[in-house]
Design an enzyme around this catalytic site. Sequence first.
Site, PDB file in Angstrom:
ATOM      1  N   TYR A   1      -2.004  -0.805  11.072  1.00 50.97           N
ATOM      2  CA  TYR A   1      -2.216  -1.321   9.882  1.00 50.97           C
ATOM      3  C   TYR A   1      -0.870  -1.138   9.079  1.00 50.97           C
ATOM      4  CZ  TYR A   1      -3.545  -1.813   4.915  1.00 50.97           C
ATOM      5  OH  TYR A   1      -3.176  -1.925   3.602  1.00 50.97           O
TER       6      TYR A   1
ATOM      7  N   THR B   1       0.958  -1.388  -0.203  1.00 49.44           N
ATOM      8  CA  THR B   1      -0.097  -0.091  -0.001  1.00 49.44           C
ATOM      9  C   THR B   1       0.872   1.256   0.222  1.00 49.44           C
ATOM     10  OG1 THR B   1      -1.518   1.043   1.475  1.00 49.44           O
ATOM     11  CG2 THR B   1      -0.121  -0.212   2.670  1.00 49.44           C
ATOM     12  N   ASP B   2       0.288   2.352  -0.471  1.00 51.02           N
ATOM     13  CA  ASP B   2       0.886   3.732  -0.331  1.00 51.02           C
ATOM     14  C   ASP B   2       1.042   4.126   0.977  1.00 51.02           C
ATOM     15  OD1 ASP B   2      -1.743   4.166  -0.102  1.00 51.02           O
ATOM     16  OD2 ASP B   2      -1.997   5.879  -1.530  1.00 51.02           O
ATOM     17  N   GLU B   3       0.138   3.457   1.897  1.00 54.55           N
ATOM     18  CA  GLU B   3       0.214   4.009   3.523  1.00 54.55           C
ATOM     19  C   GLU B   3       1.703   3.901   4.235  1.00 54.55           C
ATOM     20  OE1 GLU B   3      -3.016   3.338   5.956  1.00 54.55           O
ATOM     21  OE2 GLU B   3      -4.392   3.514   4.257  1.00 54.55           O
TER      22      GLU B   3
ATOM     23  N   LYS C   1       2.280  -3.275   7.228  1.00 53.70           N
ATOM     24  CA  LYS C   1       2.481  -3.677   5.883  1.00 53.70           C
ATOM     25  C   LYS C   1       3.904  -3.139   5.529  1.00 53.70           C
ATOM     26  CE  LYS C   1       0.162  -4.559   2.928  1.00 53.70           C
ATOM     27  NZ  LYS C   1      -0.350  -5.962   2.425  1.00 53.70           N
TER      28      LYS C   1
ATOM     29  N   ASP D   1     -13.109  12.130  14.449  1.00 54.11           N
ATOM     30  CA  ASP D   1     -12.025  11.917  13.643  1.00 54.11           C
ATOM     31  C   ASP D   1     -11.162  10.679  13.766  1.00 54.11           C
ATOM     32  OD1 ASP D   1     -10.490  12.039  11.236  1.00 54.11           O
ATOM     33  OD2 ASP D   1      -9.664  14.275  11.831  1.00 54.11           O
TER      34      ASP D   1
HETATM   35  P1  NAD Z   1      -9.473  -7.269   2.317  1.00 55.47           P
HETATM   36  O1  NAD Z   1      -9.645  -7.140   3.820  1.00 55.47           O
HETATM   37  O2  NAD Z   1     -10.849  -7.105   1.571  1.00 55.47           O
HETATM   38  O3  NAD Z   1      -9.443  -8.782   1.983  1.00 55.47           O
HETATM   39  C1  NAD Z   1      -8.522  -9.442   2.674  1.00 55.47           C
HETATM   40  C2  NAD Z   1      -8.411 -10.892   2.365  1.00 55.47           C
HETATM   41  O4  NAD Z   1      -7.350 -11.738   3.094  1.00 55.47           O
HETATM   42  C3  NAD Z   1      -9.687 -11.634   2.905  1.00 55.47           C
HETATM   43  O5  NAD Z   1     -10.332 -12.454   1.946  1.00 55.47           O
HETATM   44  C4  NAD Z   1      -9.269 -12.428   4.150  1.00 55.47           C
HETATM   45  O6  NAD Z   1     -10.152 -13.494   4.424  1.00 55.47           O
HETATM   46  C5  NAD Z   1      -7.964 -12.551   3.895  1.00 55.47           C
HETATM   47  N1  NAD Z   1      -6.956 -12.946   4.834  1.00 55.47           N
HETATM   48  C6  NAD Z   1      -6.683 -12.163   5.729  1.00 55.47           C
HETATM   49  N2  NAD Z   1      -5.656 -12.695   6.830  1.00 55.47           N
HETATM   50  C7  NAD Z   1      -5.547 -13.950   6.390  1.00 55.47           C
HETATM   51  C8  NAD Z   1      -4.836 -14.832   6.810  1.00 55.47           C
HETATM   52  N3  NAD Z   1      -3.935 -15.101   8.084  1.00 55.47           N
HETATM   53  N4  NAD Z   1      -4.564 -16.189   5.992  1.00 55.47           N
HETATM   54  C9  NAD Z   1      -5.517 -16.212   4.758  1.00 55.47           C
HETATM   55  N5  NAD Z   1      -6.214 -15.407   4.460  1.00 55.47           N
HETATM   56  C10 NAD Z   1      -6.245 -14.193   5.143  1.00 55.47           C
HETATM   57  O7  NAD Z   1      -8.480  -6.544   1.836  1.00 55.47           O
HETATM   58  P2  NAD Z   1      -8.471  -5.573   0.307  1.00 55.47           P
HETATM   59  O8  NAD Z   1      -8.733  -4.384   0.576  1.00 55.47           O
HETATM   60  O9  NAD Z   1      -8.738  -6.741  -0.735  1.00 55.47           O
HETATM   61  O10 NAD Z   1      -6.660  -5.718   0.159  1.00 55.47           O
HETATM   62  C11 NAD Z   1      -5.899  -6.593  -0.255  1.00 55.47           C
HETATM   63  C12 NAD Z   1      -4.448  -6.375  -0.244  1.00 55.47           C
HETATM   64  O11 NAD Z   1      -4.188  -5.219  -0.954  1.00 55.47           O
HETATM   65  C13 NAD Z   1      -3.959  -6.197   1.342  1.00 55.47           C
HETATM   66  O12 NAD Z   1      -2.741  -6.586   1.275  1.00 55.47           O
HETATM   67  C14 NAD Z   1      -3.910  -4.503   1.324  1.00 55.47           C
HETATM   68  O13 NAD Z   1      -2.931  -4.141   1.996  1.00 55.47           O
HETATM   69  C15 NAD Z   1      -3.780  -4.231  -0.065  1.00 55.47           C
HETATM   70  N6  NAD Z   1      -3.955  -2.893  -0.603  1.00 55.47           N
HETATM   71  C16 NAD Z   1      -5.321  -2.524  -0.415  1.00 55.47           C
HETATM   72  C17 NAD Z   1      -5.792  -1.248  -0.700  1.00 55.47           C
HETATM   73  C18 NAD Z   1      -7.221  -0.988  -0.789  1.00 55.47           C
HETATM   74  O14 NAD Z   1      -7.377   0.355  -1.201  1.00 55.47           O
HETATM   75  N7  NAD Z   1      -8.209  -1.809  -0.010  1.00 55.47           N
HETATM   76  C19 NAD Z   1      -4.956  -0.323  -1.385  1.00 55.47           C
HETATM   77  C20 NAD Z   1      -3.389  -0.872  -1.716  1.00 55.47           C
HETATM   78  C21 NAD Z   1      -3.092  -2.040  -1.263  1.00 55.47           C
HETATM   79  O1  DAU Z   2      -4.039   4.027   0.573  1.00 60.29           O
HETATM   80  C1  DAU Z   2      -4.439   2.465   0.569  1.00 60.29           C
HETATM   81  C2  DAU Z   2      -5.064   2.145   1.613  1.00 60.29           C
HETATM   82  O2  DAU Z   2      -6.528   2.410   1.490  1.00 60.29           O
HETATM   83  C3  DAU Z   2      -5.124   0.789   1.978  1.00 60.29           C
HETATM   84  O3  DAU Z   2      -3.826   0.245   2.363  1.00 60.29           O
HETATM   85  C4  DAU Z   2      -6.137   0.173   2.793  1.00 60.29           C
HETATM   86  O4  DAU Z   2      -5.902  -1.406   3.104  1.00 60.29           O
HETATM   87  C5  DAU Z   2      -7.463   0.710   2.693  1.00 60.29           C
HETATM   88  O5  DAU Z   2      -8.453   0.374   3.672  1.00 60.29           O
HETATM   89  C6  DAU Z   2      -7.468   2.112   2.526  1.00 60.29           C
HETATM   90  O6  DAU Z   2      -7.220   2.607   3.533  1.00 60.29           O
HETATM   91  P1  DAU Z   2      -7.956   3.858   4.079  1.00 60.29           P
HETATM   92  O7  DAU Z   2      -7.778   4.291   5.679  1.00 60.29           O
HETATM   93  O8  DAU Z   2      -7.557   5.383   3.263  1.00 60.29           O
HETATM   94  O9  DAU Z   2      -9.460   3.555   3.838  1.00 60.29           O
HETATM   95  P2  DAU Z   2     -10.701   3.840   4.526  1.00 60.29           P
HETATM   96  O10 DAU Z   2     -11.906   3.489   3.385  1.00 60.29           O
HETATM   97  O11 DAU Z   2     -10.943   3.277   5.857  1.00 60.29           O
HETATM   98  O12 DAU Z   2     -11.091   5.416   4.570  1.00 60.29           O
HETATM   99  C7  DAU Z   2     -11.037   6.360   3.235  1.00 60.29           C
HETATM  100  C8  DAU Z   2     -10.885   7.901   3.910  1.00 60.29           C
HETATM  101  O13 DAU Z   2     -12.211   8.155   4.257  1.00 60.29           O
HETATM  102  C9  DAU Z   2     -10.105   7.872   5.082  1.00 60.29           C
HETATM  103  O14 DAU Z   2      -9.571   9.353   4.983  1.00 60.29           O
HETATM  104  C10 DAU Z   2     -11.024   7.902   6.359  1.00 60.29           C
HETATM  105  C11 DAU Z   2     -12.301   8.404   5.787  1.00 60.29           C
HETATM  106  N1  DAU Z   2     -13.526   7.828   6.356  1.00 60.29           N
HETATM  107  C12 DAU Z   2     -13.725   6.507   6.371  1.00 60.29           C
HETATM  108  C13 DAU Z   2     -14.742   5.612   6.831  1.00 60.29           C
HETATM  109  C14 DAU Z   2     -15.066   4.222   7.093  1.00 60.29           C
HETATM  110  C15 DAU Z   2     -14.697   8.491   6.670  1.00 60.29           C
HETATM  111  O15 DAU Z   2     -14.573   9.815   6.585  1.00 60.29           O
HETATM  112  N2  DAU Z   2     -15.855   7.845   6.955  1.00 60.29           N
HETATM  113  C16 DAU Z   2     -16.059   6.544   7.143  1.00 60.29           C
HETATM  114  O16 DAU Z   2     -17.070   6.138   7.930  1.00 60.29           O
END
Ligand code: NAD
Ligand code: DAU
Length: 341
Positions: free
Chosen positions: A157, A121-123, A161, A279
């Site tokens: 988190y 992730t970019d985080e 990562k 927040d």
């Molecule tokens: P998600 O939470 O929707 O899915 C995660 C999946 O991993 C689930 O199916 C869960 O059952 C499985 N999992 C968790 N722990 C496990 C374990 N110990 N063994 C086997 N399976 C396990 O997550 P997502 O949003 O799809 O993110 C997927 C990947 O992409 C992550 O590595 C996350 O850091 C990365 N990522 C997410 C975002 C985003 O915007 N969501 C952006 C950049 C990178």
């Molecule tokens: O940047 C990549 C990341 O993006 C991934 O690594 C993470 O797995 C993914 O969950 C996501 O992280 P964020 O924390 O940015 O996503 P989230 O959807 O939780 O929140 C997006 C933004 O919205 C953040 O600034 C918090 C805000 N937010 C979130 C929720 C759930 C709200 O304002 N209200 C809400 O109810």
Amino acid sequence: MKLLVTGGAGFIGSNFVHYVYNNHPDVEIFVLDKLTYAGNKANIATILGDRVHLIVGDICDAELVDQLVQKVDAIVHYAAESHNDNSLQNPAPFLHSNVVGTYTLLEAARKYDVRFHHVSTDEVYGDLPLREDLPGHGEGVGEKFTTQSRYNPSSPYSSTKAASDMLVHGWTRSFGVRATISNCSNNYGPYQHIEKFIPRQITNILSGIKPKLYGTGKNVRDWIHTEDHSSAVWTILTKGKIGETYLIGADGEQDNKTVLEMILKDMGKDSSDYEQVKDRPGHDLRYAIDSTKLRKELGWSPKFTDFETGLKHTIQWYTDHEDWWQAEKQAVEAKYARNGQ
Ligand code: NAD
Ligand code: DAU
């Protein structure tokens, strides 16, 4: 090609499995997923069969991982605990899955010399100042994350990562594991868990609940459609240089308030019809990705370049798939309510 996709029943992992299934008929996919609260067999149920197999298990289970890795040519590693808010309540599962899980997979990749792509992730880079606080509103060099940016994670988190990225670096350099890393920005699209910002607000409106904005909503995320993330990961897996990191992004910077107003407007509501809630502690201000390296060196480009259109498709998907999210809605909102959000 035989591919092991960890976390392939989660949001981005399942979208990747569909992408490979639809575009690369010569690939057999083994999904290893623990089916935590975030994993859902329904996400890939329609394509399970000869070419897609689901193994329910933990990436920290070294014996299971060993058995699977010896059968495949490559691992694409998505499995993780992925929600910042959950990591603030209880970091322990993040350490387990994100750190020990990545270590377990790397050990198997090393043993069987299997190609490894790590999805990150970019985080890991922390956050950037808001453009409004930068001279010239941040236009120009230095206002986005690049592969040269310093690791500076803010939450449990993102720090787990970051730790997992470091393990990949160490195993590549010391043991010659054939690995690449990608750091992507915020994804949106179908199958995203309703705890996350965009699906939470859409399903709130569909359920007659007011959308919830953290703080003032000035925080900026760089949105990319999950299908574009999938095509980028496939490009890196097949054309990327071993040992390299690629940043994935589609120039989709939007502040949260604007995104929420777009959702409300598109769903026929007044754009001020939401609540401001507590927040997030340590809330990152802005993410922005410079994906020049991926575009120039590997020739990738995103398909969804208009965020508002992609968002409309996503709203439509949640509207059409109430059966997919309805059962969980009450519990997700109750958990947020306990936290004042
Ligand atoms: P998600 O939470 O929707 O899915 C995660 C999946 O991993 C689930 O199916 C869960 O059952 C499985 N999992 C968790 N722990 C496990 C374990 N110990 N063994 C086997 N399976 C396990 O997550 P997502 O949003 O799809 O993110 C997927 C990947 O992409 C992550 O590595 C996350 O850091 C990365 N990522 C997410 C975002 C985003 O915007 N969501 C952006 C950049 C990178
Ligand atoms: O940047 C990549 C990341 O993006 C991934 O690594 C993470 O797995 C993914 O969950 C996501 O992280 P964020 O924390 O940015 O996503 P989230 O959807 O939780 O929140 C997006 C933004 O919205 C953040 O600034 C918090 C805000 N937010 C979130 C929720 C759930 C709200 O304002 N209200 C809400 O109810």
